[in-house]
Design an enzyme around this catalytic site. Sequence first.
Site, PDB file in Angstrom:
ATOM      1  N   GLY A   1      -3.025  -0.747  -5.011  1.00 44.89           N
ATOM      2  CA  GLY A   1      -3.624  -0.964  -6.329  1.00 44.89           C
ATOM      3  C   GLY A   1      -2.660  -1.234  -7.464  1.00 44.89           C
ATOM      4  O   GLY A   1      -3.005  -1.893  -8.428  1.00 44.89           O
TER       5      GLY A   1
ATOM      6  N   GLU B   1       0.915   4.146 -10.710  1.00 44.94           N
ATOM      7  CA  GLU B   1      -0.390   4.150 -10.048  1.00 44.94           C
ATOM      8  C   GLU B   1      -1.327   3.166 -10.721  1.00 44.94           C
ATOM      9  O   GLU B   1      -1.175   2.885 -11.911  1.00 44.94           O
ATOM     10  CB  GLU B   1      -1.018   5.547 -10.219  1.00 44.94           C
ATOM     11  CG  GLU B   1      -0.763   6.500  -9.073  1.00 44.94           C
ATOM     12  CD  GLU B   1      -1.910   6.490  -8.072  1.00 44.94           C
ATOM     13  OE1 GLU B   1      -2.550   5.430  -7.899  1.00 44.94           O
ATOM     14  OE2 GLU B   1      -2.152   7.550  -7.492  1.00 44.94           O
ATOM     15  N   ASP B   2      -2.335   2.694  -9.991  1.00 40.86           N
ATOM     16  CA  ASP B   2      -3.344   1.834 -10.609  1.00 40.86           C
ATOM     17  C   ASP B   2      -4.271   2.632 -11.522  1.00 40.86           C
ATOM     18  O   ASP B   2      -4.475   2.296 -12.675  1.00 40.86           O
ATOM     19  CB  ASP B   2      -4.150   1.055  -9.548  1.00 40.86           C
ATOM     20  CG  ASP B   2      -4.808   1.943  -8.490  1.00 40.86           C
ATOM     21  OD1 ASP B   2      -4.551   3.171  -8.450  1.00 40.86           O
ATOM     22  OD2 ASP B   2      -5.580   1.397  -7.682  1.00 40.86           O
TER      23      ASP B   2
ATOM     24  N   ASP C   1      -8.411   8.744 -11.062  1.00 40.08           N
ATOM     25  CA  ASP C   1      -9.868   8.875 -11.046  1.00 40.08           C
ATOM     26  C   ASP C   1     -10.213  10.351 -10.812  1.00 40.08           C
ATOM     27  O   ASP C   1     -10.212  11.133 -11.759  1.00 40.08           O
ATOM     28  CB  ASP C   1     -10.389   7.940  -9.946  1.00 40.08           C
ATOM     29  CG  ASP C   1     -11.890   7.874  -9.849  1.00 40.08           C
ATOM     30  OD1 ASP C   1     -12.551   7.804 -10.888  1.00 40.08           O
ATOM     31  OD2 ASP C   1     -12.420   7.866  -8.721  1.00 40.08           O
TER      32      ASP C   1
ATOM     33  N   PHE D   1     -16.984   1.463 -12.145  1.00 40.31           N
ATOM     34  CA  PHE D   1     -16.159   1.017 -11.035  1.00 40.31           C
ATOM     35  C   PHE D   1     -15.583  -0.339 -11.412  1.00 40.31           C
ATOM     36  O   PHE D   1     -16.313  -1.290 -11.657  1.00 40.31           O
ATOM     37  CB  PHE D   1     -16.938   0.932  -9.713  1.00 40.31           C
ATOM     38  CG  PHE D   1     -15.999   0.777  -8.564  1.00 40.31           C
ATOM     39  CD1 PHE D   1     -15.360   1.893  -8.030  1.00 40.31           C
ATOM     40  CD2 PHE D   1     -15.697  -0.476  -8.040  1.00 40.31           C
ATOM     41  CE1 PHE D   1     -14.443   1.762  -6.982  1.00 40.31           C
ATOM     42  CE2 PHE D   1     -14.781  -0.616  -7.001  1.00 40.31           C
ATOM     43  CZ  PHE D   1     -14.159   0.508  -6.472  1.00 40.31           C
TER      44      PHE D   1
ATOM     45  N   ASP E   1      -9.359  -3.028  -6.210  1.00 40.89           N
ATOM     46  CA  ASP E   1     -10.237  -3.721  -5.274  1.00 40.89           C
ATOM     47  C   ASP E   1     -11.604  -3.077  -5.152  1.00 40.89           C
ATOM     48  O   ASP E   1     -11.803  -1.911  -5.479  1.00 40.89           O
ATOM     49  CB  ASP E   1      -9.618  -3.693  -3.878  1.00 40.89           C
ATOM     50  CG  ASP E   1      -9.682  -2.293  -3.255  1.00 40.89           C
ATOM     51  OD1 ASP E   1      -9.158  -1.351  -3.877  1.00 40.89           O
ATOM     52  OD2 ASP E   1     -10.274  -2.148  -2.170  1.00 40.89           O
TER      53      ASP E   1
ATOM     54  N   ARG F   1      -8.531  -8.109  -5.915  1.00 41.19           N
ATOM     55  CA  ARG F   1      -7.269  -7.623  -6.484  1.00 41.19           C
ATOM     56  C   ARG F   1      -6.568  -8.709  -7.300  1.00 41.19           C
ATOM     57  O   ARG F   1      -5.786  -8.429  -8.187  1.00 41.19           O
ATOM     58  CB  ARG F   1      -6.311  -7.170  -5.366  1.00 41.19           C
ATOM     59  CG  ARG F   1      -6.763  -5.936  -4.619  1.00 41.19           C
ATOM     60  CD  ARG F   1      -5.619  -5.415  -3.760  1.00 41.19           C
ATOM     61  NE  ARG F   1      -6.072  -4.532  -2.700  1.00 41.19           N
ATOM     62  CZ  ARG F   1      -6.258  -3.219  -2.825  1.00 41.19           C
ATOM     63  NH1 ARG F   1      -6.036  -2.637  -3.974  1.00 41.19           N
ATOM     64  NH2 ARG F   1      -6.675  -2.489  -1.808  1.00 41.19           N
TER      65      ARG F   1
HETATM   66  P1  IMP Z   1      -8.255   9.343  -7.166  1.00 38.02           P
HETATM   67  O1  IMP Z   1      -9.734   9.599  -7.026  1.00 38.02           O
HETATM   68  O2  IMP Z   1      -7.749   9.718  -8.523  1.00 38.02           O
HETATM   69  O3  IMP Z   1      -7.512   9.995  -6.057  1.00 38.02           O
HETATM   70  O4  IMP Z   1      -8.034   7.786  -7.035  1.00 38.02           O
HETATM   71  C1  IMP Z   1      -7.893   7.232  -5.762  1.00 38.02           C
HETATM   72  C2  IMP Z   1      -7.816   5.743  -5.757  1.00 38.02           C
HETATM   73  O5  IMP Z   1      -9.126   5.261  -5.838  1.00 38.02           O
HETATM   74  C3  IMP Z   1      -7.075   5.023  -6.850  1.00 38.02           C
HETATM   75  O6  IMP Z   1      -5.690   4.960  -6.673  1.00 38.02           O
HETATM   76  C4  IMP Z   1      -7.704   3.627  -6.716  1.00 38.02           C
HETATM   77  O7  IMP Z   1      -7.041   2.876  -5.718  1.00 38.02           O
HETATM   78  C5  IMP Z   1      -9.120   3.955  -6.288  1.00 38.02           C
HETATM   79  N1  IMP Z   1     -10.069   3.820  -7.418  1.00 38.02           N
HETATM   80  C6  IMP Z   1     -10.502   4.775  -8.252  1.00 38.02           C
HETATM   81  N2  IMP Z   1     -11.369   4.276  -9.157  1.00 38.02           N
HETATM   82  C7  IMP Z   1     -11.450   2.955  -8.883  1.00 38.02           C
HETATM   83  C8  IMP Z   1     -12.169   1.863  -9.489  1.00 38.02           C
HETATM   84  O8  IMP Z   1     -12.916   1.974 -10.471  1.00 38.02           O
HETATM   85  N3  IMP Z   1     -11.982   0.646  -8.901  1.00 38.02           N
HETATM   86  C9  IMP Z   1     -11.173   0.446  -7.815  1.00 38.02           C
HETATM   87  N4  IMP Z   1     -10.475   1.419  -7.238  1.00 38.02           N
HETATM   88  C10 IMP Z   1     -10.618   2.671  -7.774  1.00 38.02           C
HETATM   89 MG    MG Z   2      -8.265   1.086  -3.706  1.00 40.09          MG
END
Ligand code: IMP
Ligand code: MG
Length: 184
Positions: free
Chosen positions: A50, A107-108, A111, A161, A168, A174
């Site tokens: 990401g 990080e991207d 979440d 989202f 992605d 992407r």
């Molecule tokens: P976490 O829930 O903070 O562990 O995030 C995990 C991963 O989920 C992130 O690094 C993204 O790759 C993916 N992610 C979270 N939210 C989104 C979104 O809105 N669109 C696309 N990928 C997401």
């Molecule tokens: Mg992802």
Amino acid sequence: MTSAQQSKRTQVKVIYSAEQIQARIKELGKQISKDYSSVEKPVVIGVMKGAICFLADLLREIKVDQPMQVEFVRLASYGAATESSGTVQAPYLDLPNLYQRNIIVVEDIVDSGRTAHFFMNYIKDQFDPKSLKLACFLDKPSRRVVEFTADYVGFTIEDLFVIGYGLDFNENYRELPYLGEYTP
Ligand code: IMP
Ligand code: MG
């Protein structure tokens, strides 16, 4: 092609245009450059996939005295859906010895916070870094499951989202140069 034309092609609502993203990254780059101006041997770890776009653009906006090192890992917590799976997988976690270095994780998006929490702890355990910070392109604080505060945030967004600029849905989109809301 303009952002509007591209979004029509892919049926997504533009949240931040390519121009807005680039302007914000310039600001972040300035801030990081200031904070790291005299920091010894900074190393940036990009979290794939990401962070590809954010990492590439942000890196080129960081101007510091010392040369920077760039490393990658690949972490995944989303399955094939728009909900986090709850477990963080590390399909690629092959880092060189970064013992007591000044580390910036890129990080991207933060979440649920699970990925960032897992990886920051992993780095602390493995390398006892001299300093450790996290820069994320996006922050979705309303979705936190695990408490986590990023040091540098591109944009704070609502519980949407989003796709594009590295992010992605099912490994698609992407490549979009802008950030869009994905609505199936
Ligand atoms: P976490 O829930 O903070 O562990 O995030 C995990 C991963 O989920 C992130 O690094 C993204 O790759 C993916 N992610 C979270 N939210 C989104 C979104 O809105 N669109 C696309 N990928 C997401
Ligand atoms: Mg992802």
